[in-house]
Enzyme design. Structure first.
Site, short mmCIF file in Angstrom:
data_model
loop_
_atom_site.label_atom_id
_atom_site.label_comp_id
_atom_site.label_asym_id
_atom_site.label_seq_id
_atom_site.Cartn_x
_atom_site.Cartn_y
_atom_site.Cartn_z
N ASP A 349 0.86 -1.19 0.00
CA ASP A 349 0.00 0.00 0.00
C ASP A 349 0.90 1.24 0.00
OD1 ASP A 349 -2.32 1.55 0.16
OD2 ASP A 349 -2.46 1.40 2.34
N GLU A 352 2.76 4.69 -4.23
CA GLU A 352 2.81 5.60 -5.41
C GLU A 352 4.15 6.33 -5.47
OE1 GLU A 352 0.34 5.51 -3.12
OE2 GLU A 352 -0.88 4.19 -4.36
N ASP A 428 -9.11 3.42 -2.77
CA ASP A 428 -10.18 3.86 -1.86
C ASP A 428 -11.43 4.34 -2.59
OD1 ASP A 428 -8.32 3.30 0.07
OD2 ASP A 428 -7.66 5.37 0.28
O1 MIG Z 1 -3.64 6.31 4.31
O2 MIG Z 1 -3.75 1.16 5.64
O3 MIG Z 1 -6.01 2.27 0.20
O4 MIG Z 1 -7.01 0.10 1.69
O5 MIG Z 1 -7.00 0.35 4.49
C1 MIG Z 1 -4.51 5.23 4.13
C2 MIG Z 1 -4.91 1.92 5.73
C3 MIG Z 1 -3.73 3.95 4.06
C4 MIG Z 1 -5.00 3.16 2.17
C5 MIG Z 1 -5.51 1.93 1.48
C6 MIG Z 1 -6.56 1.27 2.32
C7 MIG Z 1 -5.99 0.94 3.67
C8 MIG Z 1 -5.48 2.23 4.34
N1 MIG Z 1 -4.46 2.83 3.49
#
Ligand code: MIG
Length: 627
Positions: A349, A352, A428
């Site tokens: 996660d 990017e 999201d």
């Molecule tokens: O700043 O890890 O898209 O699926 O639950 C948010 C917490 C960070 C973004 C992800 C989401 C995840 C969340 N993350």
């Protein structure tokens, strides 16, 4: 095409197949033009203006460039769009299946850092795949511009017959596909950029996740409830709360004795996937940071001397330079050590990468990477590769941890070729009917862009679904390549039993349908692995000569034989379904229909309209579907 006399030393992170058999090329040179001919077609370029025309073997125009060259450091290309020409693919997108008339910016972002939600006018998303599949009068062609800097494509927005493509820097590394069949183009593009490896069997099952499983006890409660209520479920997920102060690859106090917890879950039939973020907490006592520093593993500040430090979940953090193969190997070792506690997959996660406090909410453009030995690149020049390179390291780490098992990695960010390393989810979304409907074209365009293993957060991530919306999302999710229920901290609980007994039963049936279809799904994944074909296909994949099929945003084909017409709006008891040519059977009533027309299909809350194409009878998996 390069600006100077030399090509850059930046290796391609998209292209997997480097060696191709030679082809016979005839080269014709004149004062004013260059012409290349092969058995597949010809390319003629005007020396003075850079204009070119690509023709197929029968001399039909495939692409026509009205301008091609550099504006200062910026490569640019202007293509002519014809009446009725549509544009598809382009990786992860919001909005309709046909991108004509819109602008796409390829620059990976954490959408919520830039917009309040995913909406159809968004220009950028988490994944950038600068590949397009064009369709004109039933004939398809493809274009891939391998350049990981920011690109902006205006596809008939500023001027209806112009498709203008620009990049901020880098070269014009164009791959053109003459088609004319859609499957051929996707097959060829994925021959170039690689194909989805076969996933482990469990990864095709139902996944339960939530940002907000904050303790071992809570995870175990969900697991127990899943079994008590007889829900098929193969995987539970750990979001950032399992960590010790958001330190990557750790378990905090609220998850005591993780080995024991994971062994227990495994005995109950659950695989467990844990999240990993790229930011490494800038804590001098943190072992991962210390080892990373010893290796000089982190992205450098402008100037290239000091490590860049920026804020994200763990607070001040450093960012591994995944573009450096040494760093990927190191990260893989760190991840493997973590996984040996008993984890089965990794969820990348924020890659990017997303930062909290920089102006662009990512690494500053003048940060420095080391993409090859003795080669440096600014972040701006390689931005779209960061998530891809992290996913590559994650796959390597999963293989190190379990060399005899198929790895499972999910990623939020990526670039062309991401399918070699990871499955992709679309980030999201919100619990709204609009986002449910948007899932369909988004996943279809991802599939055309090579990413066969993909899904959206089922039930929606932000906000809370109504029971009806949740039921419809589970029905669609059960037929998406990747099927994971996920929700945000402040959403209402979203486990499938949280919406009352009727919805619970509908969800259980939807999940069971998926498990009955699993042998068929496995065939679809084999096709993805061997030919690069999407699992979830737009109708135009098999019916490109049919204009009604080609324009269809709200139906899809699962593999070659099943047609799905999900319900994407509230209060619906039946829906219009377009059946392309051929004969189809309604899977629920087993009634036969002649295609090439619309029909009205019953769609009460406990049913998703589903049709099987005649000729699929040989497929045992599908015959069993008959109810
Ligand atoms: O700043 O890890 O898209 O699926 O639950 C948010 C917490 C960070 C973004 C992800 C989401 C995840 C969340 N993350």
């Amino acid at each position: 095409m390069a600006r100077g006399r030399e090509f850059s030393a930046l290796p391609s992170f998209a292209v997997e197949k480097q060696q191709w058999p030679g082809v016979g090329v005839t080269l014709a040179l004149s004062e004013s033009a260059v012409e290349l001919r092969t058995t597949a077609g010809s390319l003629r370029m005007d020396n003075a203006t850079g204009r070119w025309v690509l023709r197929d073997a029968r001399a039909r125009v495939v692409f026509e460039a009205a301008a091609c060259g550099f504006e200062g450091p910026r490569p640019r290309l202007a293509l002519v769009l014809r009446d009725g020409e549509s544009i598809h693919g382009l990786g992860e997108m919001t909005g309709p299946l046909d991108r004509r008339g819109l602008v796409r910016e390829f620059w990976n972002i954490d959408v919520l850092g830039h917009a309040s939600c995913l909406h159809s006018g968004l220009r950028s998303s988490y994944v950038s795949i600068p590949f397009a599949l064009n369709l004109h009068r039933g004939r398809a062609a493809g274009l891939f511009w391998d350049n990981p800097a920011r690109q902006v494509w205006d596809m008939g927005h500023a001027s209806p017959d112009r498709w203008s493509l620009r990049a901020d820097s880098g070269e014009m590394d164009l791959y053109l596909f003459t088609g004319p069949r859609v499957p051929e183009i996707v097959e060829r593009f994925t021959e170039l950029t690689g194909r989805t490896p076969l996933p482990p069997r469990w990864a095709l099952g139902y996944h339960q996740c939530r940002f907000g499983y904050t303790s071992r006890a809570e995870v175990e409660r969900v697991a127990a409830e899943m079994r008590r209520r007889r829900f098929p479920c193969d995987a539970l997920w750990l979001d950032i709360d399992h960590m010790d102060g958001h330190r990557v690859f750790t378990f905090g106090k609220r998850f005591p004795r993780p080995r024991e917890m994971l062994a227990k879950l495994r005995r109950a039939g659950f695989r467990v996937v844990a999240i990993a973020n790229p930011g490494v907490k800038n804590d001098p006592k943190f072992a991962v940071l210390r080892r990373g520093r010893a290796l000089d593993a982190f992205v450098k500040d402008a100037g290239g001397r000091r490590d860049f430090v920026g804020k994200v979940w763990p607070g001040r953090s450093r960012f591994p330079d995944f573009l450096d193969v040494r760093v990927r190997r190191w990260w893989a070792r760190e991840q493997a050590k973590f996984m040996r506690a008993g984890l089965d997959g990794i969820w990348c996660d924020m890659n990017e990468p997303a930062l909290f406090d920089t102006p662009g909410k990512t690494l500053p453009g003048d940060c420095v990477h080391r993409p090859a030995e003795k080669t440096t690149a600014t972040h701006a020049a390689v931005h779209n590769l960061y998530g891809q390179a992290m996913a590559a390291a994650a796959r390597e780490g999963a293989l190190l941890a379990k060399p005899r098992e198929r790895p499972f990695v999910l990623t939020r960010a990526g670039y062309a070729g991401i399918q070699r390393h990871a499955a992709v989810w679309t980030g999201d979304n919100s619990s709204t009917w609009e986002h449910l409907a948007a899932s369909v074209p988004a996943l279809l365009n991802l599939g055309l862009s090579g990413v066969a293993f993909c899904g959206t957060d089922v039930g929606g991530f932000l906000d809370s679904p109504t029971p009806e919306l949740f039921a419809r999302w589970m029905q669609l999710g059960a037929l998406m390549p990747f099927f994971r229920n996920h929700s945000n901290k402040d959403s209402r609980p979203q486990e499938p039993w949280e919406f009352g007994p009727e919805v619970e039963r509908i969800c259980r049936d939807a999940i069971r349908l998926r498990y009955r279809l699993r042998p068929y799904l496995e065939q679809c994944f084999t096709e993805a692995h061997e030919r690069g074909w999407p699992v979830m296909r737009p109708l135009l994949f098999h019916f490109q000569d049919d204009a009604v099929a080609a324009a269809c945003n709200d139906q899809f084909l699962l593999g070659a034989h099943l047609l799905v017409a999900p319900v994407l709006a509230p209060g619906v008891a039946s829906r219009s379904v377009y059946l392309p040519r051929g004969r189809w059977r309604d899977v629920w009533s087993w009634r036969a229909f002649r295609g090439g027309r619309h029909i009205l299909a019953p769609a009460p809350l406990d049913r998703v309209p589903l049709f099987v194409r005649e000729g699929a009878g040989k497929s045992v998996a599908i015959r069993k579907l008959r109810v």
